[in-house]
Design a protein around this motif. Structure first.
Motif, PDB file in Angstrom:
ATOM      1  N   TYR A 123       0.834  -1.209   0.000  1.00  0.00           N
ATOM      2  CA  TYR A 123       0.000   0.000   0.000  1.00  0.00           C
ATOM      3  C   TYR A 123       0.869   1.261   0.000  1.00  0.00           C
ATOM      4  O   TYR A 123       0.556   2.246  -0.669  1.00  0.00           O
ATOM      5  CB  TYR A 123      -0.930  -0.003   1.211  1.00  0.00           C
ATOM      6  N   TRP A 124       1.952   1.215   0.781  1.00  0.00           N
ATOM      7  CA  TRP A 124       2.865   2.352   0.798  1.00  0.00           C
ATOM      8  C   TRP A 124       3.514   2.544  -0.569  1.00  0.00           C
ATOM      9  O   TRP A 124       3.708   3.669  -1.028  1.00  0.00           O
ATOM     10  CB  TRP A 124       3.946   2.153   1.861  1.00  0.00           C
ATOM     11  N   ILE A 125       3.862   1.427  -1.207  1.00  0.00           N
ATOM     12  CA  ILE A 125       4.561   1.504  -2.491  1.00  0.00           C
ATOM     13  C   ILE A 125       3.652   2.039  -3.594  1.00  0.00           C
ATOM     14  O   ILE A 125       4.053   2.906  -4.385  1.00  0.00           O
ATOM     15  CB  ILE A 125       5.127   0.127  -2.877  1.00  0.00           C
ATOM     16  N   ILE A 126       2.412   1.539  -3.660  1.00  0.00           N
ATOM     17  CA  ILE A 126       1.525   2.038  -4.718  1.00  0.00           C
ATOM     18  C   ILE A 126       1.150   3.499  -4.451  1.00  0.00           C
ATOM     19  O   ILE A 126       0.924   4.264  -5.396  1.00  0.00           O
ATOM     20  CB  ILE A 126       0.265   1.157  -4.869  1.00  0.00           C
ATOM     21  N   GLY A 127       1.103   3.879  -3.166  1.00  0.00           N
ATOM     22  CA  GLY A 127       0.878   5.287  -2.850  1.00  0.00           C
ATOM     23  C   GLY A 127       2.042   6.141  -3.317  1.00  0.00           C
ATOM     24  O   GLY A 127       1.852   7.229  -3.879  1.00  0.00           O
TER      25      GLY A 127
ATOM     26  N   PHE B  85      -5.474   8.256  -4.686  1.00  0.00           N
ATOM     27  CA  PHE B  85      -6.203   7.526  -5.722  1.00  0.00           C
ATOM     28  C   PHE B  85      -5.659   6.109  -5.863  1.00  0.00           C
ATOM     29  O   PHE B  85      -6.421   5.137  -5.941  1.00  0.00           O
ATOM     30  CB  PHE B  85      -6.102   8.268  -7.058  1.00  0.00           C
ATOM     31  N   ALA B  86      -4.321   5.981  -5.899  1.00  0.00           N
ATOM     32  CA  ALA B  86      -3.700   4.671  -6.064  1.00  0.00           C
ATOM     33  C   ALA B  86      -4.001   3.748  -4.885  1.00  0.00           C
ATOM     34  O   ALA B  86      -4.166   2.540  -5.056  1.00  0.00           O
ATOM     35  CB  ALA B  86      -2.192   4.831  -6.239  1.00  0.00           C
ATOM     36  N   ILE B  87      -4.085   4.315  -3.673  1.00  0.00           N
ATOM     37  CA  ILE B  87      -4.332   3.499  -2.485  1.00  0.00           C
ATOM     38  C   ILE B  87      -5.799   3.076  -2.382  1.00  0.00           C
ATOM     39  O   ILE B  87      -6.105   1.902  -2.151  1.00  0.00           O
ATOM     40  CB  ILE B  87      -3.905   4.262  -1.213  1.00  0.00           C
ATOM     41  N   PHE B  88      -6.716   4.026  -2.550  1.00  0.00           N
ATOM     42  CA  PHE B  88      -8.130   3.721  -2.360  1.00  0.00           C
ATOM     43  C   PHE B  88      -8.725   2.945  -3.532  1.00  0.00           C
ATOM     44  O   PHE B  88      -9.653   2.170  -3.360  1.00  0.00           O
ATOM     45  CB  PHE B  88      -8.924   5.002  -2.121  1.00  0.00           C
ATOM     46  N   PHE B  89      -8.192   3.138  -4.726  1.00  0.00           N
ATOM     47  CA  PHE B  89      -8.601   2.320  -5.870  1.00  0.00           C
ATOM     48  C   PHE B  89      -7.511   1.281  -6.080  1.00  0.00           C
ATOM     49  O   PHE B  89      -6.645   1.428  -6.948  1.00  0.00           O
ATOM     50  CB  PHE B  89      -8.813   3.197  -7.112  1.00  0.00           C
TER      51      PHE B  89
END
Length: 204
Positions: free
Chosen positions: A36-40, A80-84
């Motif tokens: 999650y940290w990485i995609i954020g 956006f990246a985290i929630f989707f």
């Protein structure tokens, strides 16, 4: 490609190189656990950097405003990246594929390989999610580490890489280092991964 090369060659301080190297090791060996940290981070970097490059061309005399807007848009990209989640994983797959293309480009000398490998990584993220997360983070992390090592060697004067500096042995050592770290990262992530990020998300 010229902008991309300028970013890679941007002057950097020694302490920053070590921080980048530490981040690379973290992504390479624990990417699945901190996905999650990485995609954020991916969402932030892509949207902030692209907006900065776009705004800089139209508002060169408003640099502080450009920085502020780019940072704000980067935060939005991160959220956006985290929630989707699926979109974030797709983005991670694209960047992971892109990292493969960067390594293969000097060998194959086909610029479109960057686009093809990025799209392929994104598509595969919908089919084999866990594998793509592990492989992409290991590849990205090991590439960051190799880049940091090269910049460190440049900074302390061991190497002086210019546009005409292309010894085959150095490229081979860099590729083998990237490959070895990447494979080790994949092995460690698979060994210590217990639950998928999706399942952890459902338990929150």
């Amino acid at each position: 490609m010229d902008i991309f090369q300028q970013i890679l060659n941007f002057p950097i301080h020694l302490s920053t190189i070590f921080l980048v190297m530490l981040l690379g090791f973290l992504i390479c060996f624990t990417g699945y656990r901190i996905v999650y940290w990485i995609i954020g981070l991916c969402g932030f970097c892509i949207l902030s950097s692209s907006s900065f490059l776009l705004l800089e061309g139209y508002a060169t005399h408003l640099f502080p405003l450009t920085i502020a807007l780019s940072f704000f848009l980067g935060i939005l990209g991160s959220l956006f990246a985290i929630f989707f989640y699926k979109s974030g994983i797709f983005l991670l797959g694209v960047i992971g594929g892109f990292s493969f293309g960067i390594v293969l480009l000097p060998v194959m000398n086909i610029p479109i390989i960057l686009l093809i490998s990025g799209i392929l990584g994104g598509i595969l993220s919908f089919v084999i999610e866990k594998i793509i997360i592990v492989v992409a983070t290991s590849s990205i992390g090991s590439l960051i580490v190799v880049w940091a090592i090269v910049r460190l060697l440049e900074l302390i004067g061991i190497l002086s890489i210019t546009p005409d500096f292309e010894p085959s042995y150095f490229r081979m050592i860099s590729m083998l280092t990237w490959l070895g770290l990447g494979l080790l990262g994949c092995a460690i992530q698979y060994k210590y991964s217990k639950s998928t990020p999706k399942k952890r998300n459902e338990t929150l």
